[in-house]
Design an enzyme around this catalytic site. Structure first.
Site, PDB file in Angstrom:
ATOM      1  CB  SER A 100      -0.908   0.021   1.234  1.00 60.23           C
ATOM      2  OG  SER A 100      -1.581   1.263   1.331  1.00 60.23           O
ATOM      3  CE1 TYR A 130      -4.017  -2.519   4.783  1.00 61.30           C
ATOM      4  CE2 TYR A 130      -3.124  -0.290   4.650  1.00 61.30           C
ATOM      5  CZ  TYR A 130      -3.633  -1.422   4.026  1.00 61.30           C
ATOM      6  OH  TYR A 130      -3.739  -1.447   2.664  1.00 61.30           O
TER       7      TYR A 130
END
Length: 253
Positions: free
Chosen positions: A144, A157
């Site tokens: 990401s 995350y």
């Protein structure tokens, strides 16, 4: 028609999500046989399998909790038994748990890392011995851009995704002599149907996102799938240890 992945077999995790299904469809369209790994999503997996096979390609669906080492081992064995050796791993499964830092317990932290980092280790560790024996393999992890940009309420995350980039580089170093490449594809803001159910004001969110990007449209799952499809081919055989950001220029550098 012959495709660049004819004769290759891919395992895609998180295959029933908006991103995973686009990846699976693209790999199949390029000629790969595809094992669709999912977690408690039998109906969507069956529909995706039918879509791929209905277009003349080969796919099977397999359920597994990729956070669990025994489940990963069983998944990989089943895929091998039904399709033969796995040449391409697209390690896509993950979750996006939003929680303020002050409310993040050790249990929340452990779960974020188990899903978004440890699962990738388990899959690669299980599949790379056969790739090394064959002298060819592709490990493609899904990271990401937030690993670089950061964002509030996503400490677990983001930490996991940053660790995933490091794991990918380590695998590239260690497995390159065996003919295996390892790369990370880091999507930016990709519009998937689930987004419309969790965002209060999609139009305002889109406007904010476009202001960050060079390309003035939302990213699509197919944009990410195209990058992955290339990295899976022989043409990408001299590319390894890289993080490819598919983000419309959100994160430059």
């Amino acid at each position: 028609m012959p495709g660049p992945l004819n004769g290759r077999t891919a395992l895609v995790t998180g295959a029933t999500g908006g991103l995973g299904s686009a990846i699976a469809r693209r790999l199949a369209a390029n000629g790969a046989t595809v094992a669709l790994a999912h977690f408690n999503d039998d109906q969507a997996a069956a529909e995706l399998t039918d879509h791929i096979t209905g277009n003349g390609n080969t796919a099977i669906s397999l359920g597994a909790d990729v956070r669990n080492a025994e489940a990963v081992r069983a998944l990989c064995h089943q895929a091998h038994d039904r399709l033969g050796p796995i040449d391409i791993l697209v390690s896509n499964a993950g979750t996006y748990p939003r929680r303020p830092w002050t409310e993040t317990t050790s249990a929340h932290w452990d779960d974020a890392l188990a899903t978004n980092l440890t699962s990738h280790y388990l899959l690669a560790h299980e599949l790379t011995p056969a790739m090394a024996a064959a002298g060819w393999g592709r490990i493609i992890t899904i990271g990401s851009v937030l690993a670089t940009a950061g964002r509030h309420d996503l400490s677990g995350y983001i930490s996991a995704k940053a660790g995933l980039e490091g794991l990918t580089r380590a695998l590239a170093r260690e497995l390159g002599p065996a003919g295996i490449t390892a790369n990370c594809v880091a999507p930016g803001s990709i519009h998937v149907p689930a987004e419309d159910t969790v965002v209060d004001d999609p139009e305002a969110m889109t406007a904010r996102q476009l202001a960050r990007q060079c390309v003035q449209r939302r990213g699509r799952p197919e944009d990410v799938a195209a990058a992955i499809a290339f990295l899976a081919t022989d043409d990408a055989g001299f590319i390894t240890g890289q993080t490819l950001r598919v983000d419309g220029g959100w994160i430059l550098g």
